[in-house]
Design a protein around this motif. Structure first.
Motif, PDB file in Angstrom:
ATOM      1  N   GLU A  27       0.759  -1.216  -0.119  1.00 34.90           N
ATOM      2  CA  GLU A  27      -0.034   0.078  -0.169  1.00 34.90           C
ATOM      3  C   GLU A  27       0.992   1.394  -0.080  1.00 34.90           C
ATOM      4  O   GLU A  27       1.787   1.379   0.700  1.00 34.90           O
ATOM      5  CB  GLU A  27      -1.074  -0.066   1.273  1.00 34.90           C
ATOM      6  N   TYR A  28       0.700   2.211  -0.603  1.00 35.82           N
ATOM      7  CA  TYR A  28       1.247   3.456  -0.963  1.00 35.82           C
ATOM      8  C   TYR A  28       0.963   4.717  -0.133  1.00 35.82           C
ATOM      9  O   TYR A  28      -0.477   4.514   0.362  1.00 35.82           O
ATOM     10  CB  TYR A  28       1.187   3.900  -2.431  1.00 35.82           C
TER      11      TYR A  28
ATOM     12  N   ASP B 201       0.143   7.714  -0.410  1.00 40.17           N
ATOM     13  CA  ASP B 201      -1.144   8.658  -1.342  1.00 40.17           C
ATOM     14  C   ASP B 201      -2.129   7.125  -1.514  1.00 40.17           C
ATOM     15  O   ASP B 201      -2.073   6.639  -2.362  1.00 40.17           O
ATOM     16  CB  ASP B 201      -0.574   8.713  -2.752  1.00 40.17           C
ATOM     17  N   SER B 202      -3.184   7.611  -0.769  1.00 42.83           N
ATOM     18  CA  SER B 202      -4.162   6.799  -1.046  1.00 42.83           C
ATOM     19  C   SER B 202      -4.899   6.717  -2.365  1.00 42.83           C
ATOM     20  O   SER B 202      -5.866   5.624  -2.339  1.00 42.83           O
ATOM     21  CB  SER B 202      -5.391   7.192   0.164  1.00 42.83           C
ATOM     22  N   LYS B 203      -4.658   7.578  -3.259  1.00 45.19           N
ATOM     23  CA  LYS B 203      -5.352   7.598  -4.520  1.00 45.19           C
ATOM     24  C   LYS B 203      -4.552   6.457  -5.389  1.00 45.19           C
ATOM     25  O   LYS B 203      -5.018   6.293  -6.549  1.00 45.19           O
ATOM     26  CB  LYS B 203      -5.379   8.917  -5.111  1.00 45.19           C
ATOM     27  N   THR B 204      -3.160   6.136  -4.938  1.00 49.78           N
ATOM     28  CA  THR B 204      -2.489   5.219  -5.903  1.00 49.78           C
ATOM     29  C   THR B 204      -2.998   3.545  -5.359  1.00 49.78           C
ATOM     30  O   THR B 204      -3.141   3.285  -4.253  1.00 49.78           O
ATOM     31  CB  THR B 204      -1.143   5.333  -5.419  1.00 49.78           C
ATOM     32  N   LYS B 205      -3.182   3.049  -6.167  1.00 48.98           N
ATOM     33  CA  LYS B 205      -3.652   1.789  -6.435  1.00 48.98           C
ATOM     34  C   LYS B 205      -2.543   0.744  -5.870  1.00 48.98           C
ATOM     35  O   LYS B 205      -1.488   0.880  -6.249  1.00 48.98           O
ATOM     36  CB  LYS B 205      -4.035   0.978  -7.720  1.00 48.98           C
ATOM     37  N   PRO B 206      -2.793   0.121  -4.441  1.00 48.59           N
ATOM     38  CA  PRO B 206      -2.020  -0.977  -4.150  1.00 48.59           C
ATOM     39  C   PRO B 206      -1.369  -1.966  -5.141  1.00 48.59           C
ATOM     40  O   PRO B 206      -1.922  -2.425  -6.119  1.00 48.59           O
ATOM     41  CB  PRO B 206      -2.568  -1.780  -3.180  1.00 48.59           C
TER      42      PRO B 206
ATOM     43  N   LYS C 298       3.356   2.941   2.150  1.00 49.10           N
ATOM     44  CA  LYS C 298       2.903   3.238   3.708  1.00 49.10           C
ATOM     45  C   LYS C 298       3.034   1.891   4.466  1.00 49.10           C
ATOM     46  O   LYS C 298       3.349   1.677   5.510  1.00 49.10           O
ATOM     47  CB  LYS C 298       1.466   3.535   3.630  1.00 49.10           C
TER      48      LYS C 298
END
Length: 203
Positions: free
Chosen positions: A137-138, A140-145, A196
């Protein structure tokens, strides 16, 4: 650091299938190990098989006590072996239902082009079967894992056999009693963004 996924199809034969993960490292201009920290849940040594208290894969002295804490260069990749009672992560399936099913490693914004794992499988499934799931998981929550299915015979190999595979190069070996044991280095490509957390799951 290490992680084990114990599979679903071995229960009837009372075998343990484990994906063993030792210290992830991020691939960037400079590769650096990521400490497992509180994600680690067991040790390399086990004194009594199947007592639900030991280390490694809970198989008694058929364990990885020969692993020495400290810096480790394996397959040209630097890893760091943690000392103490919590050196690795072990995750269980039906044949070890008392073990955790998943583990999450918080990495606080580490960034790199890839993730290296030093790992192996015990009592493996059939070739090309999924041994475990790896999710990155990244920040930036908008980036797909980034999600990976770790397959035996491609991404991970048997810890008691020397055979490597396309994404599982034998990188470390030693003798544990009369048995030669090995760990294998694998690389998983990441998006070049801050990470993350990394999640490991038993299948």
């Amino acid at each position: 650091m290490m992680c084990a996924f114990i599979g679903r199809k071995e229960m009837q034969m009372k075998k343990v299938f484990a994906f063993l993960l030792l210290i992830p490292a991020l691939a960037s201009a400079e590769v650096r190990p990521l400490p497992l920290g509180s994600a680690a849940n067991t040790s390399f040594a086990d004194e009594r098989a199947e007592d639900r208290e030991g280390g490694w894969i809970d198989a008694g002295q058929n364990d990885l006590r020969v692993m020495t804490p400290g810096d480790l260069m394996a397959g040209g990749v630097p890893f760091a072996v943690t000392a103490g009672d919590k050196t690795c992560i072990v995750l269980g399936g039906p044949s070890r239902a008392y073990l955790p099913k998943s583990a999450t490693l918080d990495v606080a914004g580490a960034k790199g082009k890839g993730l290296y794992l030093l790992h192996a499988v015990a009592f493996p499934p059939k070739p090309d079967e999924v041994a475990g799931l790896l999710t990155v998981e990244y920040a930036d929550s908008k980036t797909k894992p980034s999600e990976f299915r770790v397959r035996f015979g491609r991404d991970v190999a048997d810890w008691q056999k020397p055979t490597g595979y396309p994404n599982a190069a034998r990188a470390w070996t030693a003798y544990s009693g009369n048995t030669q044991v090995s760990l294998f280095a694998s690389r998983f490509t990441l998006r070049e963004e801050a990470v993350k957390r990394i999640r490991f799951e038993a299948v």
